[in-house]
Enzyme design. Structure first.
Site, PDB file in Angstrom:
ATOM      1  N   ASP A   1       0.871  -1.173   0.000  1.00 51.57           N
ATOM      2  CA  ASP A   1       0.000   0.000   0.000  1.00 51.57           C
ATOM      3  C   ASP A   1       0.907   1.222   0.000  1.00 51.57           C
ATOM      4  OD1 ASP A   1      -2.062  -1.739   0.145  1.00 51.57           O
ATOM      5  OD2 ASP A   1      -2.835  -1.075   2.080  1.00 51.57           O
TER       6      ASP A   1
ATOM      7  N   ASP B   1     -13.751  -5.956  -4.044  1.00 48.36           N
ATOM      8  CA  ASP B   1     -13.804  -6.073  -2.585  1.00 48.36           C
ATOM      9  C   ASP B   1     -15.144  -6.719  -2.246  1.00 48.36           C
ATOM     10  OD1 ASP B   1     -11.364  -4.862  -2.383  1.00 48.36           O
ATOM     11  OD2 ASP B   1     -12.149  -2.876  -1.906  1.00 48.36           O
TER      12      ASP B   1
END
Lengths: 204, 277
Positions: free
Chosen positions: B11, B130
Site C-alpha cells: 500500500d 472487494d
C-alpha cells in the site's frame, strides 16, 4: 566492440521495460519508430503485446515489414518477444485472414478452453537442445513469466529449442538460424530473463 | 506446469509503503523501491502497489514511483488505487506498470473495462473486487432499493441466492452487486485477471476466505488472485488447494518479516503445490 541494439516501436505496448532490462545489463538499446536506420544495428528486438492483426497492420503502416526481412536475410540476430515471436509465423487463430511475417513456417493457435486463459504467471522451460549459447549459464530449472492466450506451432520441430507445459507442451523458445523467439517476457523474468537477454546480445 | 504465484502487496502513500489493517489504522513500513528489491530477491512472483491517496499531487508522486520501480525491478507489477479513467491507465502503463487494477471506476462505468482492454490488451487490466458476505438479517430487496441504478447494477444485481456483495471506495460503499455475477461480467468485458479481496477476512490473519475464492475462481476462465487474511503458511496452502486460487496476495505477513516468500514457497512445495523457488 559493443553491439548496437534496436527495439522496434510500432505502438504495441510499453517498450521501456525491455529497454530498462537492457540498461541494467549495461546495454544501451535504441527505440526506433521507423525503419530508416534499421541496417545500422547489429541486433533487432521486436517486443509487443496486443492482437496479431493490429500488430501486422502497425508494422505495415510504419514500413517495417520489408526492412525486418532484409535485416534477417543479412544474417543478423533478431529476437521476437511474446507477440513479437508470434508475428514471425505465417498466420494466427487470433486474426484469421491476416498474414504474419512468415519468417518461420507454421501458425499461432489458441489454448484449449479447458484451461484458464490467459496463461499468466511463471512456468518452466524444458531445454530441447544443449550447448546453445542462448542457454549459457542457466541452470536446469528455468522459470520465466508468461502472459498470453495463443502459442506458436512451427511446422519444423527442429526450430523449437525450449518448450513449456500448459495442458499441452508448446514452443516457448524458438531458434531458426539467427532468428529467435521467446513466448514469455524475459524483461519481466528476473535474473533468468536478464541472462537470456544478455546471452542473446553477447553470444548469439 | 504453471506455478502458483505469491504476490506481496504494497500500500503506497506519498511514495511510502503503508498497510491498512481492515482498511483503518495505518503503519509506515518503508520505502517502496527498497521493499520491492527485497521481494525480488525473495523471489516474489509479482508485486502489487495500491495507492491509497488520491489527491492530484499524490498521483504525480505515484507516477514517479512507478517509473523508479520499473527501472529497477524486473518482474511484473500491478498498480491500483484511485484510477478513474483511460488517461490514468495510460499514464501508469506508460510509466512502466505492467498491469493496472481498477475497482470503483469499473463498477461505476463497466465500459471502462472493455475500453481499456481494447486499447491496452486484457493482460494488463485487473479488476479488483472487494467482497463482503451478506448479512442475512437484512432483506435483499431493502438493500437493492438503496442503490442508484448503473449499468453494472443492471448486469449483476443481488438476489436471494447471493452470498457476497461488491463494495467500492476502499470498502466504504455497498453497491448492491453480486460478487460472482460482477466477476463474470468483468471477465466478459475483457478483464485479464480478478483481484479478489475478502473484506470479512482482510486484516484478521485467520486465513483467506476459501468459500469466496473457490466460488469466484471456479466461475471464471481468467486467473483469480486471492487477497485478505493471510497469517500462516497453511493459509496459502488452503487458498491454492481448496480455494483454487491462481495467485495469493498478502501484505503484513511479508512486510513485518513474519515469513519470507521463500519460506512460504518451500512449505508449499513440500505439500505438493507447484511454485517457483
Amino acid at each position: 566492440m559493443k553491439a548496437k541494439v534496436a527495439i522496434i516501436d510500432y505502438g504495441m505496448g510499453n517498450l521501456y521495460s525491455v529497454r530498462n532490462s537492457f540498461k541494467s545489463l549495461g546495454i544501451d538499446a535504441d527505440i526506433i519508430e521507423g525503419p530508416a536506420k534499421i541496417l545500422s544495428y547489429d541486433k533487432l528486438i521486436l517486443p509487443g503485446v496486443g492482437a496479431f492483426g493490429d500488430a501486422m497492420k502497425e508494422l505495415r503502416e510504419r514500413g517495417f515489414i520489408a526492412p525486418i526481412r532484409d535485416f534477417i536475410a543479412a544474417g543478423r540476430p533478431f529476437l521476437g518477444i511474446c507477440l513479437g515471436m508470434q508475428l514471425l509465423l505465417e498466420k494466427s487463430d487470433e486474426s484469421r485472414g491476416v498474414k504474419g511475417l512468415g519468417i518461420i513456417q507454421g501458425k499461432v493457435r489458441k489454448f484449449s478452453s479447458k484451461l484458464k486463459c490467459p496463461h499468466m504467471g511463471w512456468n518452466g522451460i524444458e531445454k530441447l537442445k544443449t550447448g546453445l549459447k542462448i542457454f549459457k549459464d542457466l541452470g536446469p530449472d528455468i522459470y520465466t513469466y508468461f502472459c498470453h492466450s495463443y502459442y506458436v506451432q512451427p511446422r519444423l520441430r527442429s526450430v523449437v529449442i525450449g518448450r513449456t507445459d500448459y495442458g499441452i507442451k508448446f514452443a516457448s523458445i524458438i531458434k531458426d538460424g539467427n532468428v529467435y523467439g521467446m513466448q514469455f517476457h524475459p524483461e519481466k523474468s528476473q535474473e533468468t530473463g536478464l541472462k537470456l537477454l544478455r546471452n542473446f546480445i553477447r553470444f548469439c | 506446469m504453471l506455478t502458483k504465484r505469491i504476490i506481496p502487496c504494497l500500500d503506497v502513500k506519498d511514495g511510502r509503503v503503508v498497510k491498512g489493517v481492515r482498511f483503518l489504522s495505518l503503519k509506515d513500513a518503508g520505502d517502496a523501491v527498497e521493499i520491492a528489491r527485497v521481494y525480488e530477491k525473495q523471489r516474489a512472483d509479482e508485486l502489487v502497489f495500491l495507492d491509497i491517496t488520491a489527491s492530484f499531487e499524490a498521483r504525480k508522486t505515484l507516477i514517479e514511483l512507478v517509473r523508479k520501480v520499473a527501472s529497477n525491478i524486473f518482474m511484473p507489477f500491478t498498480v491500483g488505487g484511485g484510477i478513474r479513467g483511460i488517461d490514468d491507465i495510460r499514464a501508469l502503463l506508460n510509466a512502466g506498470a505492467d498491469k493496472v487494477s481498477i475497482n470503483t471506476a469499473a463498477v461505476n462505468n463497466p465500459r471502462l473495462i472493455s475500453e481499456a482492454a481494447r486499447r491496452f490488451g486484457s493482460q494488463c487490466i485487473v479488476v479488483a473486487i472487494d467482497a463482503k458476505s451478506i448479512d442475512r438479517r437484512q432483506k435483499t430487496e431493502d438493500r437493492k432499493q438503496k442503490k442508484t441504478k448503473t449499468l453494472s447494477s443492471d448486469l449483476c444485481p443481488l438476489t436471494s441466492e447471493s452470498r457476497w456483495e461488491v463494495y467500492t471506495h476502499g470498502g466504504r460503499t455497498a453497491t448492491g452487486l453480486d460478487v460472482i455475477k460482477w466477476a463474470k461480467s468483468a471477465q466478459k468485458l475483457g478483464a485479464g485477471e480478478i483481484l479478489l479481496t475478502s473484506m470479512d477476512f482482510d486484516g484478521t490473519k485467520d486465513g483467506y476466505d476459501i468459500a469466496l475464492t473457490h466460488a469466484v475462481s471456479s466461475s471464471l476462465e481468467i486467473p483469480v488472485i486471492a487477497s485478505g487474511g493471510a497469517g500462516e503458511k497453511k493459509h496459502f496452502l488452503d487458498v491454492f488447494q481448496r480455494g483454487k486460487a491462481d495467485a495469493a496476495l498478502a501484505a503484513s505477513i511479508f512486510h513485518y518479516g513474519e515469513y519470507t516468500i521463500q519460506e512460504i514457497k518451500q512449505y508449499l512445495r513440500s505439500k505438493g503445490v507447484n511454485v517457483r523457488i
